[in-house]
Design a protein around this motif. Structure first.
Motif, PDB file in Angstrom:
ATOM      1  N   LYS A  42      74.246  18.222  79.809  1.00  0.00           N
ATOM      2  CA  LYS A  42      75.944  17.364  79.149  1.00  0.00           C
ATOM      3  C   LYS A  42      75.812  16.738  78.831  1.00  0.00           C
ATOM      4  O   LYS A  42      77.567  16.350  78.015  1.00  0.00           O
ATOM      5  N   THR A  46      79.096  16.958  75.975  1.00  0.00           N
ATOM      6  CA  THR A  46      80.428  16.436  76.113  1.00  0.00           C
ATOM      7  C   THR A  46      80.982  15.705  74.138  1.00  0.00           C
ATOM      8  O   THR A  46      81.486  15.927  73.790  1.00  0.00           O
ATOM      9  N   GLU A  49      82.423  18.955  71.990  1.00  0.00           N
ATOM     10  CA  GLU A  49      83.472  18.664  72.199  1.00  0.00           C
ATOM     11  C   GLU A  49      84.208  17.735  71.400  1.00  0.00           C
ATOM     12  O   GLU A  49      84.479  17.873  70.455  1.00  0.00           O
TER      13      GLU A  49
END
Length: 169
Positions: A42, A46, A49
């Motif tokens: 994750k 993240t 992004e």
């Protein structure tokens, strides 16, 4: 490119980190798939992004300053990405690989922190106030990501790796 002025150096450094960020957008999905820890996966997703947003900020700096980036390849990021590939190929999926991926990701973050710190200083020296604001925003994101990676390592990731692999004598 012949770097003769502070502005030339700024453009060179901005071009270099632009290349680094582009390379990173290709590497992060591979790192996420290679990790066994869902929190680490994750974190890579993240950061992908965030990296896309950082590229947009560089584009905004270029637009506001009406400059043109040079077409160069960031050799430092190329080497760091290659190290990540080696980790994936050479270490079996699990806690030990995750610990190595965290270490490699922190090397990337430290490179980016140094690069954006330099760019902020150059932009300030050149009076590019809008650029300083945008670049500092990215610098703070990079520092925060480094902190998150440290917390992942310290909150059990490296402990799991020590228990899984035992200690070499």
């Amino acid at each position: 490119m012949a770097v003769k002025t502070l502005e030339d150096l700024f453009i060179h450094e901005l071009s270099d980190i632009y290349s680094a960020e582009k390379q990173l957008t290709k590497a992060l999905p591979r790192l996420a798939r290679a990790s066994s820890n869902p929190e680490l996966a994750k974190a890579f997703e993240t950061h992908l992004e965030e990296t896309q947003g950082q590229i947009e900020r560089i584009d905004e700096v270029v637009s506001r300053l009406e400059i043109k980036l040079k077409r160069i390849k960031c050799a430092a990021m190329e080497g760091l990405v290659e190290e990540g590939k080696e980790v994936i190929e050479e270490i079996e999926k699990g806690p030990v690989r995750d610990a190595a991926l965290i270490g490699g990701a922190q090397k990337v973050e430290h490179y980016e922190i140094a690069s954006y710190g330099t760019l902020c200083a150059l932009a300030k020296q050149l009076g590019y106030d809008d650029a300083v604001k945008l670049l500092k925003e990215t610098l703070e994101e990079e520092k925060a990501t480094d902190g998150k990676l440290t917390m992942l390592a310290e909150s059990g990731g490296n402990q799991e790796a020590a228990q899984a692999g035992g200690k070499s004598k």
